[in-house]
Design an enzyme around this catalytic site. Structure first.
Site, mmCIF file in Angstrom:
data_model
loop_
_atom_site.group_PDB
_atom_site.id
_atom_site.type_symbol
_atom_site.label_atom_id
_atom_site.label_comp_id
_atom_site.label_asym_id
_atom_site.label_seq_id
_atom_site.Cartn_x
_atom_site.Cartn_y
_atom_site.Cartn_z
ATOM 1 N N SER A 1 -5.818 -17.219 -34.032
ATOM 2 C CA SER A 1 -4.853 -16.145 -34.267
ATOM 3 C C SER A 1 -4.641 -15.398 -32.965
ATOM 4 O O SER A 1 -5.430 -15.524 -32.015
ATOM 5 C CB SER A 1 -5.349 -15.193 -35.360
ATOM 6 N N HIS B 1 -3.369 -15.277 -27.347
ATOM 7 C CA HIS B 1 -3.685 -16.085 -28.528
ATOM 8 C C HIS B 1 -5.075 -16.669 -28.332
ATOM 9 O O HIS B 1 -5.338 -17.381 -27.365
ATOM 10 C CB HIS B 1 -2.657 -17.210 -28.707
ATOM 11 N N CYS B 2 -5.976 -16.340 -29.259
ATOM 12 C CA CYS B 2 -7.366 -16.781 -29.146
ATOM 13 C C CYS B 2 -7.592 -18.013 -30.012
ATOM 14 O O CYS B 2 -7.447 -17.942 -31.237
ATOM 15 C CB CYS B 2 -8.313 -15.658 -29.577
ATOM 16 N N PRO B 3 -7.963 -19.155 -29.413
ATOM 17 C CA PRO B 3 -8.190 -20.353 -30.221
ATOM 18 C C PRO B 3 -9.431 -20.257 -31.101
ATOM 19 O O PRO B 3 -9.523 -20.947 -32.113
ATOM 20 C CB PRO B 3 -8.350 -21.459 -29.170
#
Length: 426
Positions: free
Chosen positions: A126, A120-122
């Site tokens: 997403s 999960h990429c902040p």
């Protein structure tokens, strides 16, 4: 593909907003300095320099928005395999009320099971998964290209701006005129302009270093046809076999050779290959080789569980001042939740640190078997170690071991020799 409202909602977050501000800050600074350092209206090379940077900046924004709008690809709620016998080889998600397909994992932030979840990429707010992995990698590549060029342009502009005034002779001339370099464009930066460009240059260098490391890691797992999560699973699988040689060798069942692995993710159209559920596997492996290995690892973890009884109330605070300086100054380096507990609660602990424990709260003295579908998700998270005492000779520990040994399916052979033979055939 996300709907318009979902896309706007994803953008209104500190991560995407910070990313867009950073991109535009560097872009505007480079445009401002390029017009003085290498004027595009006076030189073809200057025009090409500015144009190439703007193309890279445009690709950054395009892939950034595409990674968010396409999304990682979610499993349908309540998903089940067509083959009933495959259910015993898959994990069940109590949140999505369905089974997890091979390579799928549940994301706590998104609240859904994601196909081929990498992380999960902040910064894009997403997950990076099956449908947006290619856009995400191209976003990293274009960001490094653009910021590398921005570093050169801004550094050269700052150098000329400093030397313009460092050896100033009079109000009409400076270093370049003094040495007879009248044809070289002069960069004029005031105090605030100098600080702004210096800040932008520092940001560009930081992006090149930080994103460059991330791109290196992403390319490493792509060429192996792994994800960040699967890399950890495979590492534990090899560790299990070092301690238990009788289990036989185990390799990544999805590794088809670096060329095929690369083509499964990277293409100019950025289109995902496959349906995100069924995957090509190496010879000697099947669709469920890795999922059954996960179940076996879960079984080992359950056998290591220890029951603790809560003796002090814990509010679930991330930095509990009342639980001692050691607990306050040594929080777990994880974004996993903290669990609120009351005195007398029972917790099954799976991870231990000096000042913290990680476990799940449970009722009663027994655990469900792996093939039994849970009715609801149990609260789990970190809590201070001083709040609990281990229950000696807990009955549930014996039940855990017997239940899981009986119900875990055998791990299918995905041996090193079979894997090596398949790579030779390619």
């Amino acid at each position: 593909m996300k709907s318009y409202l979902e896309f706007i909602k994803a953008l209104i977050h500190i991560g995407p907003i910070s990313t867009m501000v950073l991109i535009k800050t560097i872009t505007l600074s480079v445009i401002y300095c390029s017009l003085m350092w290498w004027p595009p209206n006076e030189s073809v090379c200057g025009l090409l320099s500015l144009t190439s940077f703007l193309v890279a900046s445009g690709l950054v924004m395009f892939n950034f928005f595409s990674a968010i709008s396409h999304g990682p690809g979610y499993l349908p709620l309540g998903w089940e395999p067509k083959d009933e016998s495959a259910k015993s080889k898959l994990q069940y998600c109590v949140v999505c009320k369905g089974y997890k397909a091979p390579r799928a994992h549940h994301c706590r932030k998104c609240g859904r099971c994601v196909m081929k979840l990498d992380h999960h990429c902040p910064w894009i707010n997403s997950c990076v998964g099956h449908e947006n992995h290619s856009h995400f990698v191209f976003f990293l590549i274009s960001a490094i290209m653009g910021c590398s060029q921005a570093t050169v342009i801004l550094a050269c502009s700052l150098y000329r701006a400093v030397y313009r005034v460092r050896f100033k002779i009079d109000s009409s001339g400076g270093y370049y005129m003094f040495h007879g370099f009248d044809g070289i464009p002069v960069v004029y930066l005031g105090l605030y302009g100098f600080i702004w460009c210096l800040f932008s240059c520092g940001c560009a260098v930081g992006v090149v270093l930080g994103v460059g490391f991330l791109l290196y890691y992403q390319m490493k797992v792509i060429l192996r046809n792994e994800t960040t999560i699967e890399e950890w699973i495979l590492e534990k699988a090899n560790l299990r076999r070092r301690h238990n040689p009788q289990l036989g060798g185990f390799r990544n069942p999805y590794d088809l050779g670096w060329k095929n692995n690369f083509n499964l993710v990277m293409n100019l159209a950025c289109l995902p290959i496959g349906d995100g559920v069924n995957w090509p596997v190496a010879a000697g492996c099947d669709q469920y080789s890795l999922t059954v290995e996960q179940l076996a690892q879960k079984s080992d973890k359950r056998r290591r569980m220890r029951e603790y009884e809560i003796i002090e109330k814990f509010s679930g605070s991330w930095f509990p001042v009342s639980k001692g300086f050691g607990t306050f100054y040594h929080p777990p380096c994880s974004d996993e939740s903290r669990i609120a507990l009351q005195k007398g609660d029972r917790v099954l602990v799976t991870r231990w640190k000096k000042y913290w424990l990680y476990g799940e709260k449970f009722e009663g003295g027994t655990l469900m078997s792996p093939n039994e579908i849970p009715k609801e998700e149990r609260p789990k998270g970190w809590f201070p170690r001083r709040c609990a005492l281990e229950v000696a000779n807990a009955a549930c520990n014996d039940n855990v071991e017997s239940d899981y040994e009986e119900n875990i399916p055998d791990v299918p052979e995905c041996t090193v020799n079979a894997f090596s033979d398949s790579k030779k055939d390619q």
